[in-house]
Design a protein around this motif. Sequence first.
Motif, PDB file in Angstrom:
ATOM      1  N   MET A   4      40.542  31.433  44.124  1.00  0.00           N
ATOM      2  CA  MET A   4      41.776  32.153  43.829  1.00  0.00           C
ATOM      3  C   MET A   4      41.683  33.544  44.436  1.00  0.00           C
ATOM      4  O   MET A   4      40.620  34.162  44.458  1.00  0.00           O
ATOM      5  CB  MET A   4      42.034  32.238  42.323  1.00  0.00           C
ATOM      6  CG  MET A   4      42.313  30.873  41.705  1.00  0.00           C
ATOM      7  SD  MET A   4      42.942  30.943  40.027  1.00  0.00           S
ATOM      8  CE  MET A   4      44.684  31.087  40.353  1.00  0.00           C
ATOM      9  N   VAL A   5      42.823  34.021  44.921  1.00  0.00           N
ATOM     10  CA  VAL A   5      42.932  35.338  45.513  1.00  0.00           C
ATOM     11  C   VAL A   5      44.361  35.801  45.267  1.00  0.00           C
ATOM     12  O   VAL A   5      45.263  34.970  45.110  1.00  0.00           O
ATOM     13  CB  VAL A   5      42.589  35.296  47.036  1.00  0.00           C
ATOM     14  CG1 VAL A   5      43.553  34.417  47.802  1.00  0.00           C
ATOM     15  CG2 VAL A   5      42.485  36.677  47.630  1.00  0.00           C
ATOM     16  N   GLY A   6      44.581  37.091  45.194  1.00  0.00           N
ATOM     17  CA  GLY A   6      45.945  37.550  44.941  1.00  0.00           C
ATOM     18  C   GLY A   6      46.223  38.895  45.563  1.00  0.00           C
ATOM     19  O   GLY A   6      45.305  39.625  45.935  1.00  0.00           O
ATOM     20  N   GLY A   7      47.515  39.182  45.683  1.00  0.00           N
ATOM     21  CA  GLY A   7      47.918  40.470  46.212  1.00  0.00           C
ATOM     22  C   GLY A   7      49.411  40.553  46.422  1.00  0.00           C
ATOM     23  O   GLY A   7      50.146  39.593  46.195  1.00  0.00           O
ATOM     24  N   THR A   8      49.831  41.724  46.886  1.00  0.00           N
ATOM     25  CA  THR A   8      51.243  41.960  47.185  1.00  0.00           C
ATOM     26  C   THR A   8      51.508  41.655  48.655  1.00  0.00           C
ATOM     27  O   THR A   8      52.555  41.126  49.011  1.00  0.00           O
ATOM     28  CB  THR A   8      51.613  43.418  46.838  1.00  0.00           C
ATOM     29  OG1 THR A   8      51.322  43.626  45.453  1.00  0.00           O
ATOM     30  CG2 THR A   8      53.086  43.681  47.091  1.00  0.00           C
ATOM     31  N   ILE A  35      46.750  31.255  46.310  1.00  0.00           N
ATOM     32  CA  ILE A  35      47.054  32.647  46.621  1.00  0.00           C
ATOM     33  C   ILE A  35      48.151  33.107  45.682  1.00  0.00           C
ATOM     34  O   ILE A  35      49.272  32.594  45.722  1.00  0.00           O
ATOM     35  CB  ILE A  35      47.518  32.798  48.087  1.00  0.00           C
ATOM     36  CG1 ILE A  35      46.432  32.265  49.029  1.00  0.00           C
ATOM     37  CG2 ILE A  35      47.843  34.255  48.398  1.00  0.00           C
ATOM     38  CD1 ILE A  35      46.932  31.946  50.410  1.00  0.00           C
ATOM     39  N   GLY A  36      47.816  34.043  44.806  1.00  0.00           N
ATOM     40  CA  GLY A  36      48.816  34.638  43.935  1.00  0.00           C
ATOM     41  C   GLY A  36      49.543  35.731  44.703  1.00  0.00           C
ATOM     42  O   GLY A  36      48.908  36.658  45.207  1.00  0.00           O
ATOM     43  N   LEU A  37      50.848  35.598  44.813  1.00  0.00           N
ATOM     44  CA  LEU A  37      51.658  36.577  45.534  1.00  0.00           C
ATOM     45  C   LEU A  37      52.533  37.318  44.532  1.00  0.00           C
ATOM     46  O   LEU A  37      53.328  36.700  43.816  1.00  0.00           O
ATOM     47  CB  LEU A  37      52.525  35.871  46.586  1.00  0.00           C
ATOM     48  CG  LEU A  37      53.460  36.749  47.410  1.00  0.00           C
ATOM     49  CD1 LEU A  37      52.685  37.802  48.206  1.00  0.00           C
ATOM     50  CD2 LEU A  37      54.304  35.883  48.351  1.00  0.00           C
ATOM     51  N   SER A  38      52.354  38.631  44.450  1.00  0.00           N
ATOM     52  CA  SER A  38      53.101  39.449  43.493  1.00  0.00           C
ATOM     53  C   SER A  38      54.605  39.201  43.602  1.00  0.00           C
ATOM     54  O   SER A  38      55.158  39.204  44.703  1.00  0.00           O
ATOM     55  CB  SER A  38      52.843  40.936  43.734  1.00  0.00           C
ATOM     56  OG  SER A  38      51.480  41.232  43.591  1.00  0.00           O
ATOM     57  N   THR A  39      55.231  38.992  42.461  1.00  0.00           N
ATOM     58  CA  THR A  39      56.685  38.857  42.442  1.00  0.00           C
ATOM     59  C   THR A  39      57.301  40.217  42.743  1.00  0.00           C
ATOM     60  O   THR A  39      56.623  41.254  42.671  1.00  0.00           O
ATOM     61  CB  THR A  39      57.180  38.381  41.068  1.00  0.00           C
ATOM     62  OG1 THR A  39      56.790  39.363  40.091  1.00  0.00           O
ATOM     63  CG2 THR A  39      56.608  37.014  40.689  1.00  0.00           C
ATOM     64  N   ASP A  40      58.587  40.213  43.047  1.00  0.00           N
ATOM     65  CA  ASP A  40      59.272  41.486  43.300  1.00  0.00           C
ATOM     66  C   ASP A  40      59.202  42.390  42.068  1.00  0.00           C
ATOM     67  O   ASP A  40      58.999  43.595  42.194  1.00  0.00           O
ATOM     68  CB  ASP A  40      60.730  41.242  43.700  1.00  0.00           C
ATOM     69  CG  ASP A  40      60.849  40.596  45.077  1.00  0.00           C
ATOM     70  OD1 ASP A  40      59.910  40.725  45.892  1.00  0.00           O
ATOM     71  OD2 ASP A  40      61.883  39.962  45.337  1.00  0.00           O
ATOM     72  N   ILE A  50      58.425  47.737  49.049  1.00  0.00           N
ATOM     73  CA  ILE A  50      57.831  46.416  49.188  1.00  0.00           C
ATOM     74  C   ILE A  50      58.867  45.471  49.802  1.00  0.00           C
ATOM     75  O   ILE A  50      60.020  45.452  49.375  1.00  0.00           O
ATOM     76  CB  ILE A  50      57.397  45.863  47.800  1.00  0.00           C
ATOM     77  CG1 ILE A  50      56.418  46.810  47.104  1.00  0.00           C
ATOM     78  CG2 ILE A  50      56.821  44.456  47.916  1.00  0.00           C
ATOM     79  CD1 ILE A  50      55.106  47.022  47.798  1.00  0.00           C
ATOM     80  N   MET A  51      58.430  44.662  50.761  1.00  0.00           N
ATOM     81  CA  MET A  51      59.318  43.648  51.326  1.00  0.00           C
ATOM     82  C   MET A  51      59.632  42.614  50.239  1.00  0.00           C
ATOM     83  O   MET A  51      58.808  42.378  49.352  1.00  0.00           O
ATOM     84  CB  MET A  51      58.646  42.948  52.514  1.00  0.00           C
ATOM     85  CG  MET A  51      58.383  43.860  53.688  1.00  0.00           C
ATOM     86  SD  MET A  51      57.645  43.023  55.125  1.00  0.00           S
ATOM     87  CE  MET A  51      56.276  42.136  54.432  1.00  0.00           C
ATOM     88  N   GLU A  79      52.935  37.279  38.384  1.00  0.00           N
ATOM     89  CA  GLU A  79      53.785  38.102  37.508  1.00  0.00           C
ATOM     90  C   GLU A  79      53.062  39.320  36.956  1.00  0.00           C
ATOM     91  O   GLU A  79      53.689  40.246  36.451  1.00  0.00           O
ATOM     92  CB  GLU A  79      54.304  37.262  36.330  1.00  0.00           C
ATOM     93  CG  GLU A  79      55.061  36.003  36.726  1.00  0.00           C
ATOM     94  CD  GLU A  79      56.493  36.273  37.119  1.00  0.00           C
ATOM     95  OE1 GLU A  79      56.975  37.399  36.896  1.00  0.00           O
ATOM     96  OE2 GLU A  79      57.125  35.356  37.656  1.00  0.00           O
ATOM     97  N   ASP A  80      51.715  39.286  36.989  1.00  0.00           N
ATOM     98  CA  ASP A  80      50.894  40.391  36.495  1.00  0.00           C
ATOM     99  C   ASP A  80      49.555  40.334  37.227  1.00  0.00           C
ATOM    100  O   ASP A  80      49.357  39.479  38.080  1.00  0.00           O
ATOM    101  CB  ASP A  80      50.704  40.312  34.968  1.00  0.00           C
ATOM    102  CG  ASP A  80      50.062  39.010  34.506  1.00  0.00           C
ATOM    103  OD1 ASP A  80      49.190  38.471  35.217  1.00  0.00           O
ATOM    104  OD2 ASP A  80      50.425  38.513  33.429  1.00  0.00           O
ATOM    105  N   LYS A  81      48.635  41.225  36.899  1.00  0.00           N
ATOM    106  CA  LYS A  81      47.389  41.292  37.665  1.00  0.00           C
ATOM    107  C   LYS A  81      46.452  40.111  37.440  1.00  0.00           C
ATOM    108  O   LYS A  81      45.491  39.943  38.181  1.00  0.00           O
ATOM    109  CB  LYS A  81      46.659  42.612  37.397  1.00  0.00           C
ATOM    110  CG  LYS A  81      46.168  42.797  35.981  1.00  0.00           C
ATOM    111  CD  LYS A  81      45.532  44.169  35.845  1.00  0.00           C
ATOM    112  CE  LYS A  81      45.106  44.433  34.416  1.00  0.00           C
ATOM    113  NZ  LYS A  81      44.473  45.753  34.299  1.00  0.00           N
TER     114      LYS A  81
END
Length: 152
Positions: A4-8, A35-40, A50-51, A79-81
Amino acid sequence: MNIMVGGTFSPLHDGHKKLIARSFELAGDAGHVVIGLSTDAFAGSKTHPIMPFAERRRALESFIRASEFSASWEIEPLEDKFGSTLNSDFDALVVSEETYPVGLEINRLRKEKGRKKVDIYQITCVLAEDGRWISSTRIHRGEIDDHGRVIR
């Protein structure tokens, strides 16, 4: 291995690409990368513009497909960290120097919930040509481009 990995990832720069590539490297041929992608909404707390989520997702998908990684993958909204890291079954989390403390917090909370701790792999941040970290904030300020080249 399940990673697992995440970011904006806004914009998707060379530091992000290193993080994602390392995740796929660790997963191996038979592995899976989430891949966790930050929601808007979650990304809205950033100090720079942020795009939109859909654009960031397209950029991630394009990079992954062009890289021809062998592991399977998916992108999930973050949705969160923590995202789904507190309840999912996976083997390892890939983080940067900047997000390493979040990885430690994830393992602490997993332990409190009676879940197994996961391995944490930390990458070093990619340096721009001026010797400082490549970051989305610096890119948005116009100091560097997404490859870390100084804008003159």
